[in-house]
Design an enzyme around this catalytic site. Structure first.
Site, PDB file in Angstrom:
ATOM      1  N   ASP A  38     -12.016  40.614 -25.129  1.00 48.89           N
ATOM      2  CA  ASP A  38     -13.342  40.585 -24.499  1.00 48.89           C
ATOM      3  C   ASP A  38     -13.354  39.803 -23.189  1.00 48.89           C
ATOM      4  O   ASP A  38     -14.378  39.229 -22.818  1.00 48.89           O
ATOM      5  CB  ASP A  38     -14.395  39.992 -25.456  1.00 48.89           C
ATOM      6  CG  ASP A  38     -14.420  40.697 -26.784  1.00 48.89           C
ATOM      7  OD1 ASP A  38     -14.325  41.931 -26.785  1.00 48.89           O
ATOM      8  OD2 ASP A  38     -14.518  40.015 -27.821  1.00 48.89           O
ATOM      9  N   LYS A  65     -11.635  43.049 -19.320  1.00 53.27           N
ATOM     10  CA  LYS A  65     -10.525  43.868 -18.800  1.00 53.27           C
ATOM     11  C   LYS A  65     -11.036  45.201 -18.248  1.00 53.27           C
ATOM     12  O   LYS A  65     -10.533  45.686 -17.243  1.00 53.27           O
ATOM     13  CB  LYS A  65      -9.501  44.144 -19.911  1.00 53.27           C
ATOM     14  CG  LYS A  65      -8.792  42.897 -20.395  1.00 53.27           C
ATOM     15  CD  LYS A  65      -7.848  43.207 -21.532  1.00 53.27           C
ATOM     16  CE  LYS A  65      -8.519  43.603 -22.822  1.00 53.27           C
ATOM     17  NZ  LYS A  65      -9.327  42.551 -23.475  1.00 53.27           N
ATOM     18  N   ALA A 115     -11.499  48.292 -29.895  1.00 48.58           N
ATOM     19  CA  ALA A 115     -11.783  47.780 -28.551  1.00 48.58           C
ATOM     20  C   ALA A 115     -13.133  48.294 -28.057  1.00 48.58           C
ATOM     21  O   ALA A 115     -13.636  49.309 -28.528  1.00 48.58           O
ATOM     22  CB  ALA A 115     -10.687  48.244 -27.595  1.00 48.58           C
ATOM     23  N   GLY A 116     -13.696  47.593 -27.109  1.00 40.05           N
ATOM     24  CA  GLY A 116     -14.937  48.037 -26.478  1.00 40.05           C
ATOM     25  C   GLY A 116     -14.921  47.575 -25.033  1.00 40.05           C
ATOM     26  O   GLY A 116     -15.232  46.433 -24.748  1.00 40.05           O
ATOM     27  N   HIS A 117     -14.494  48.445 -24.124  1.00 37.26           N
ATOM     28  CA  HIS A 117     -14.360  48.058 -22.718  1.00 37.26           C
ATOM     29  C   HIS A 117     -15.604  48.480 -21.942  1.00 37.26           C
ATOM     30  O   HIS A 117     -15.897  49.660 -21.818  1.00 37.26           O
ATOM     31  CB  HIS A 117     -13.092  48.662 -22.118  1.00 37.26           C
ATOM     32  CG  HIS A 117     -11.846  48.077 -22.725  1.00 37.26           C
ATOM     33  ND1 HIS A 117     -10.589  48.562 -22.518  1.00 37.26           N
ATOM     34  CD2 HIS A 117     -11.683  47.009 -23.544  1.00 37.26           C
ATOM     35  CE1 HIS A 117      -9.709  47.828 -23.182  1.00 37.26           C
ATOM     36  NE2 HIS A 117     -10.364  46.890 -23.819  1.00 37.26           N
ATOM     37  N   GLN A 168      -7.820  44.184 -26.693  1.00 35.61           N
ATOM     38  CA  GLN A 168      -7.794  42.881 -27.381  1.00 35.61           C
ATOM     39  C   GLN A 168      -7.192  41.838 -26.428  1.00 35.61           C
ATOM     40  O   GLN A 168      -7.393  41.944 -25.237  1.00 35.61           O
ATOM     41  CB  GLN A 168      -7.027  42.948 -28.703  1.00 35.61           C
ATOM     42  CG  GLN A 168      -7.746  43.750 -29.799  1.00 35.61           C
ATOM     43  CD  GLN A 168      -7.542  45.236 -29.701  1.00 35.61           C
ATOM     44  OE1 GLN A 168      -6.440  45.713 -29.573  1.00 35.61           O
ATOM     45  NE2 GLN A 168      -8.617  45.997 -29.758  1.00 35.61           N
TER      46      GLN A 168
HETATM   47  P1  IMP Z   1      -9.046  44.523 -36.293  1.00 32.62           P
HETATM   48  O1  IMP Z   1      -8.367  44.761 -34.976  1.00 32.62           O
HETATM   49  O2  IMP Z   1     -10.269  45.363 -36.492  1.00 32.62           O
HETATM   50  O3  IMP Z   1      -8.071  44.598 -37.439  1.00 32.62           O
HETATM   51  O4  IMP Z   1      -9.570  42.993 -36.286  1.00 32.62           O
HETATM   52  C1  IMP Z   1      -8.678  41.894 -36.290  1.00 32.62           C
HETATM   53  C2  IMP Z   1      -9.210  40.764 -35.420  1.00 32.62           C
HETATM   54  O5  IMP Z   1      -9.183  41.164 -34.054  1.00 32.62           O
HETATM   55  C3  IMP Z   1     -10.655  40.365 -35.706  1.00 32.62           C
HETATM   56  O6  IMP Z   1     -10.787  38.978 -35.469  1.00 32.62           O
HETATM   57  C4  IMP Z   1     -11.447  41.134 -34.659  1.00 32.62           C
HETATM   58  O7  IMP Z   1     -12.685  40.525 -34.372  1.00 32.62           O
HETATM   59  C5  IMP Z   1     -10.488  41.037 -33.486  1.00 32.62           C
HETATM   60  N1  IMP Z   1     -10.645  42.131 -32.528  1.00 32.62           N
HETATM   61  C6  IMP Z   1     -10.227  43.409 -32.658  1.00 32.62           C
HETATM   62  N2  IMP Z   1     -10.524  44.116 -31.560  1.00 32.62           N
HETATM   63  C7  IMP Z   1     -11.118  43.266 -30.708  1.00 32.62           C
HETATM   64  C8  IMP Z   1     -11.620  43.412 -29.367  1.00 32.62           C
HETATM   65  O8  IMP Z   1     -11.556  44.468 -28.742  1.00 32.62           O
HETATM   66  N3  IMP Z   1     -12.151  42.286 -28.826  1.00 32.62           N
HETATM   67  C9  IMP Z   1     -12.197  41.104 -29.472  1.00 32.62           C
HETATM   68  N4  IMP Z   1     -11.749  40.915 -30.712  1.00 32.62           N
HETATM   69  C10 IMP Z   1     -11.206  42.005 -31.325  1.00 32.62           C
END
Ligand code: IMP
Length: 425
Positions: A13, A16, A39-41, A225
């Site tokens: 976050d 990027k 992800a959320g860009h 991430q």
């Molecule tokens: P997962 O990727 O859904 O397995 O989550 C694992 C960890 O990564 C958790 O703490 C999520 O909140 C974090 N996470 C996964 N994707 C993102 C992202 O795009 N931004 C921030 N944190 C993320």
């Protein structure tokens, strides 16, 4: 334009999407190399906000080719929905500007279910995942039972692989989690429909990308991430299941390391993280509320409130080493505009000793004491600044101090969510 990898140097976050959007103007191809629709860009263009989960942010620039690499785990329903959503808003998405690697692993409904069941089962020790099935999909990949896009496109291969997976998962669901069994036909039919829609986008990505480099085209590798969520280098086990560090760009695309020219690390002017795990510089509640509100610190994918804290130079210094970062982009400087004092964590102390890098042992990491230096805030609006010189003197000093502590040049500063609110230094 060189081939550039853009990575998050904190816990994701970092903004990027916006940095990629700025750099896309001068590149030919933008490629995602890991993660999935966790992800959320976010990119704001002409007052419109776009949140990309799987499709590289470069899609917003006409004439650029975007690729979803083999290292990404693709939820076909999520991808098709995203394509449709963009088209409805007037963004062209066709096989001419979006390719998906035939080696990318696919997320199935059982991955999402398993993700949620596992989290619910562990209770307080949970990771705090996004619930998108990311971990279980990468688990299947490593266990060599995953289903890739190339498999999906061959009806008989797909049938066999899906049957095996469903048989195995049903034992797990019904016997371990006391959850309902999955229906093979339902999944087979819906995924067969996705296959038809995804077939025209399917490419041999390593071939396409390496051929493009030979022709003199440039590639932007869009990390998702962040470094501290990397499966190898992050705050394990409170991490995601892929390599979010720069090395992942090669593995996740099939482009060799000798072709990468530059690595840009993106950081917020402060720190945030979503989910569980250590966070030494986390704010006390009142400041947390203030920065979360001003910075709109809510997850772009799950809408969960993000945890916020001061800039952690120990963390970012190590990110620079892990990724080979040669330039830094600082985002959301404007969020600190109202702080009378700004703090930077320069060292960790544990049991009376200073630590140069974060400890590998997660329990020890949770116990470190952050040592801060304090700087006077600038208490002025930075959101209109169009150059480094237009920033208030104290904000300039803050950035200069970050550069000093990190030993790397700051090349981009962002002061708001709009495309125009950023400048090169
Ligand atoms: P997962 O990727 O859904 O397995 O989550 C694992 C960890 O990564 C958790 O703490 C999520 O909140 C974090 N996470 C996964 N994707 C993102 C992202 O795009 N931004 C921030 N944190 C993320």
């Amino acid at each position: 334009m060189p081939n550039i990898v853009v990575v998050g140097a904190q816990w994701g976050d970092e903004g990027k999407g916006k940095v990629i959007d700025m750099l896309t103007e001068k590149t030919d191809i933008v490629v995602r190399f890991q993660g999935g629709n966790n992800a959320g860009h976010t990119v704001v263009v002409g007052g419109q906000e776009f949140i990309m989960h799987l499709i590289p942010s470069g899609i917003l620039h006409p004439g650029k080719y975007c690729v979803i690499g083999n290292g990404v785990v693709v939820d076909p329903a999520g991808l098709l929905e995203e394509i449709e959503g963009l088209r409805k808003r007037g963004i062209q998405v066709t096989p001419a500007n979006l390719g998906v690697s035939d080696q990318a692993h696919l997320i199935f409904p059982y991955h999402r279910t398993l993700d949620k069941l596992k989290e619910a089962k562990v209770g307080p020790g949970k990771i705090g995942t996004t619930g998108r099935g990311i971990g279980p999909c990468y688990t299947d990949k490593a266990a060599r039972v995953g289903i890739r896009l190339a498999d999906l496109l061959d009806r008989e291969v797909f049938r066999k692989k899906l049957q095996l997976n469903i048989e195995e998962k049903n034992i797990l669901f019904t016997r371990v989690y006391q959850a309902p069994a999955l229906n093979f036909e339902e999944i087979f039919e819906s995924y067969s429909r996705y296959a038809e829609q995804l077939a025209p986008h399917t490419v041999n990505a390593p071939l396409v990308l390496n051929r493009a480099v030979k022709e003199g085209k440039s590639i932007l590798f869009e990390g998702a991430q962040g470094t501290w969520l990397d499966i190898d280098h992050g705050t394990y086990p409170y991490v995601t299941s892929s390599n979010a560090t720069a090395g992942g760009a090669c593995v996740g695309t099939g482009v060799g390391p000798s072709l990468i020219d530059q690595v840009i690390g993106v950081v917020k002017a402060y720190t945030t993280r979503v989910g569980e795990g250590p966070f030494p510089t986390e704010f006390p509640p009142a400041l947390m509320e203030q920065i979360r509100t001003k910075g709109k610190e809510f997850g772009a994918t799950t809408h969960r409130p993000r945890r916020c804290g001061w800039f952690d130079a120990v963390l970012v210094r190590h990110s620079i080493i892990l990724n080979g970062i040669n330039e830094i982009a600082v985002t959301k400087l404007d969020v600190l505009d109202d702080c009378p004092t700004v703090k930077i964590c320069t060292t960790y102390r544990l049991a009376g000793k200073a630590l140069e890098t974060p400890p590998a042992n997660i329990d020890r990491w949770s116990q470190v004491e952050p040592i801060y230096e304090e700087h006077p805030g600038w208490l002025a609006d930075t959101s209109q600044a169009g150059s480094f010189e237009e920033l208030p003197p104290q904000a300039q000093k803050y950035l200069k101090r970050l550069e000093e502590l990190l030993g790397v040049r700051i090349s981009i500063v962002s002061v708001g969510s709009k495309r125009e609110q950023a400048f090169h230094v």
